[in-house]
Design a protein around this motif. Structure first.
Motif, PDB file in Angstrom:
ATOM      1  N   LEU A 107      -4.178   0.508  -2.179  1.00  0.00           N
ATOM      2  CA  LEU A 107      -3.709  -0.819  -1.751  1.00  0.00           C
ATOM      3  C   LEU A 107      -3.758  -1.790  -2.924  1.00  0.00           C
ATOM      4  O   LEU A 107      -4.728  -1.798  -3.699  1.00  0.00           O
ATOM      5  CB  LEU A 107      -4.565  -1.345  -0.602  1.00  0.00           C
ATOM      6  N   ASP A 108      -2.718  -2.608  -3.045  1.00  0.00           N
ATOM      7  CA  ASP A 108      -2.673  -3.667  -4.052  1.00  0.00           C
ATOM      8  C   ASP A 108      -2.702  -5.020  -3.362  1.00  0.00           C
ATOM      9  O   ASP A 108      -1.829  -5.336  -2.539  1.00  0.00           O
ATOM     10  CB  ASP A 108      -1.418  -3.551  -4.915  1.00  0.00           C
ATOM     11  N   ARG A 146      -8.933   1.353  -3.922  1.00  0.00           N
ATOM     12  CA  ARG A 146      -8.787   2.695  -3.362  1.00  0.00           C
ATOM     13  C   ARG A 146      -9.498   2.768  -2.020  1.00  0.00           C
ATOM     14  O   ARG A 146     -10.685   2.456  -1.924  1.00  0.00           O
ATOM     15  CB  ARG A 146      -9.394   3.732  -4.319  1.00  0.00           C
ATOM     16  N   ILE A 147      -8.768   3.166  -0.983  1.00  0.00           N
ATOM     17  CA  ILE A 147      -9.331   3.336   0.354  1.00  0.00           C
ATOM     18  C   ILE A 147      -9.565   4.822   0.589  1.00  0.00           C
ATOM     19  O   ILE A 147      -8.656   5.636   0.440  1.00  0.00           O
ATOM     20  CB  ILE A 147      -8.376   2.777   1.430  1.00  0.00           C
ATOM     21  N   ALA A 148     -10.800   5.166   0.950  1.00  0.00           N
ATOM     22  CA  ALA A 148     -11.166   6.561   1.198  1.00  0.00           C
ATOM     23  C   ALA A 148     -11.505   6.737   2.680  1.00  0.00           C
ATOM     24  O   ALA A 148     -12.616   6.434   3.106  1.00  0.00           O
ATOM     25  CB  ALA A 148     -12.363   6.955   0.328  1.00  0.00           C
ATOM     26  N   TRP A 173       0.826  -1.201   0.000  1.00  0.00           N
ATOM     27  CA  TRP A 173       0.000   0.000   0.000  1.00  0.00           C
ATOM     28  C   TRP A 173       0.860   1.251   0.000  1.00  0.00           C
ATOM     29  O   TRP A 173       2.042   1.230   0.320  1.00  0.00           O
ATOM     30  CB  TRP A 173      -0.942   0.001   1.203  1.00  0.00           C
ATOM     31  N   SER A 174       0.217   2.358  -0.348  1.00  0.00           N
ATOM     32  CA  SER A 174       0.904   3.649  -0.406  1.00  0.00           C
ATOM     33  C   SER A 174       0.925   4.288   0.977  1.00  0.00           C
ATOM     34  O   SER A 174       0.114   3.970   1.844  1.00  0.00           O
ATOM     35  CB  SER A 174       0.200   4.579  -1.398  1.00  0.00           C
ATOM     36  N   ASN A 175       1.887   5.185   1.177  1.00  0.00           N
ATOM     37  CA  ASN A 175       1.974   5.994   2.392  1.00  0.00           C
ATOM     38  C   ASN A 175       1.964   7.468   1.973  1.00  0.00           C
ATOM     39  O   ASN A 175       3.007   8.106   1.890  1.00  0.00           O
ATOM     40  CB  ASN A 175       3.242   5.668   3.178  1.00  0.00           C
TER      41      ASN A 175
END
Length: 426
Positions: free
Chosen positions: A353-354, A393-395, A342-344
């Motif tokens: 997130l992948d 995509r997490i919102a 995941w991205s930070n």
């Protein structure tokens, strides 16, 4: 959780059984939690409530009554305020309606119908039978892709690296194919990964050779002042295009949708004097002018760029605990497992997130059946088709902290179940 590679098939089956018990317990809670879109929470919106107070006056500095007709390109006070905030010459700004999506759709529609810079309209511009094409860095913003689909523009995906689009691929494609007319860019805290374009990428976008004389960059700086963990500087694309002899190459978009009120904010497009003249010509047949009272209301509320930045710090204080919650939950439950990455992000509105390949749709389905609604898997790719079926995509912005904690517990549980199911299939 230990690395998934350390589990035998028997261990994986046993772990899956345990996780399925937890999943049934989660379903029994009958939750209804929504993380589908990047909506501001009520606490964020409350910070702008003074916008709804009685206005100080309805008269502009030059004596114009803002309640009446006129001023096609926006009131001078509003152009000055956002020009100073973004470092753009106010004369090169048009204040549009209440959403940058609307302004982007109109701008691209104008190019399709009328062309630009003396070139033929894009809708009639067929090169060897091929439609007009746009480059789309992925993962990306689904509504950009929807605009292209609606207008019949073919989309070509380009990988989005940690510093921006893969410029080796971009430069090769645009130099060889004159039917490629543009590229979508969310250059700061991108949707959904939170990528910030490097100076080198901005320079290459401005200077690269393109087969199409009317190639355009659609620069959607939606999160240009939405810093949460760290302020990030962005090289000025308008000045860089001017410097490289391509002043008409970029259309720069911005809005207050996630600064003041979504649907009741203001949006703008900025570009070269020639492009602005073209846009105003088309707009004059479309409208007499956008909502000047809303523009004046924003000017009276914010007054200065410094006040906008202070307002954004308050918004960051609202968002940081939520992003902390998401990132902490991912670290606690998935770090080192090999089931996800995941991205930070340093700012913006999303975490990307992948999952393991082939698991995103299953993860989203499991979450929905347990009461957690997410953005559809595939939405971050053109035509809704993620070739690896892995990106989600997490919102975090809309739910309360308590709701977010419950949602993330269920979400990470679903990531594990979907991943282990996939591994056992093999």
């Amino acid at each position: 959780m230990k690395p998934i590679a350390d589990y035998s098939s028997e261990d994986l089956s046993a772990l899956l059984n345990d996780l399925e018990v937890q999943y049934k317990e989660a379903q029994a809670q009958n939750l209804k939690l929504n993380m589908a879109r990047g909506k501001p929470a009520t606490t964020q919106l409350n910070l702008s409530n003074a916008l709804l107070d009685k206005m100080e006056s309805y008269t502009l500095a030059d004596g114009t009554d803002a309640r009446n007709y006129g001023i096609l390109d926006g009131i001078p006070e509003c152009k000055k305020l956002f020009g100073e905030l973004l470092g753009i010459n106010p004369d090169q700004i048009i204040i549009g309606g209440n959403a940058s999506l609307n302004v982007m759709f109109d701008t691209l529609s104008f190019l399709c119908l009328f062309g630009t810079g003396g070139c033929e309209p894009w809708i009639y511009s067929k090169h060897n039978g091929n439609p007009v094409k746009f480059l789309c860095p992925v993962p990306g913003y689904d509504r950009h892709f929807t605009i292209c689909e609606e207008l019949g523009i073919e989309m070509i995906t380009v990988p989005l690296n940690e510093d921006g689009p893969d410029m080796d691929i971009v430069k090769k494609l645009v130099s060889e194919d004159e039917s490629i007319k543009g590229i979508w860019c969310v250059p700061l805290h991108s949707n959904p990964q939170g990528v910030c374009y490097s100076d080198e990428v901005v320079e290459q976008l401005a200077s690269m050779e393109t087969a199409a004389k009317d190639f355009r960059i659609f620069w959607d700086n939606a999160y240009g002042v939405h810093h949460i963990y760290e302020d990030v500087a962005l090289k000025d694309i308008i000045k860089e295009c001017e410097k490289c002899g391509n002043p008409d190459r970029v259309y720069y978009f911005f809005s207050t949708s996630k600064i003041s009120f979504p649907g009741a904010g203001i949006a703008l497009v900025a570009s070269s004097p020639a492009n602005i003249k073209e846009l105003k010509g088309h707009m004059s047949a479309q409208t007499i002018g956008h909502d000047k009272l809303n523009q004046l209301r924003h000017v009276q509320f914010f007054k200065t760029p410094e006040n906008i930045r202070a307002h954004m710090k308050k918004l960051a204080e609202e968002l940081k605990p939520k992003f902390d919650m998401v990132l902490d939950k991912l670290d606690e439950t998935l770090s080192g497992s090999g089931l996800a990455s995941w991205s930070n992000p340093k700012g913006g509105y999303f975490v990307s997130l992948d999952t393991l390949p082939g698991c995103a749709k299953r993860t989203v389905e499991l979450a929905k059946n347990a009461g957690v609604t997410l953005t559809g898997a595939g939405a971050t790719y053109p035509y809704g088709k993620d070739p690896k079926d892995s990106n989600i995509r997490i919102a975090p912005t809309y739910p309360t902290i308590d709701e977010l904690e419950k949602a993330m517990d269920i979400f990470t549980l679903c990531v594990k179940i979907a991943g282990i199911e996939k591994l056992l299939e093999k």
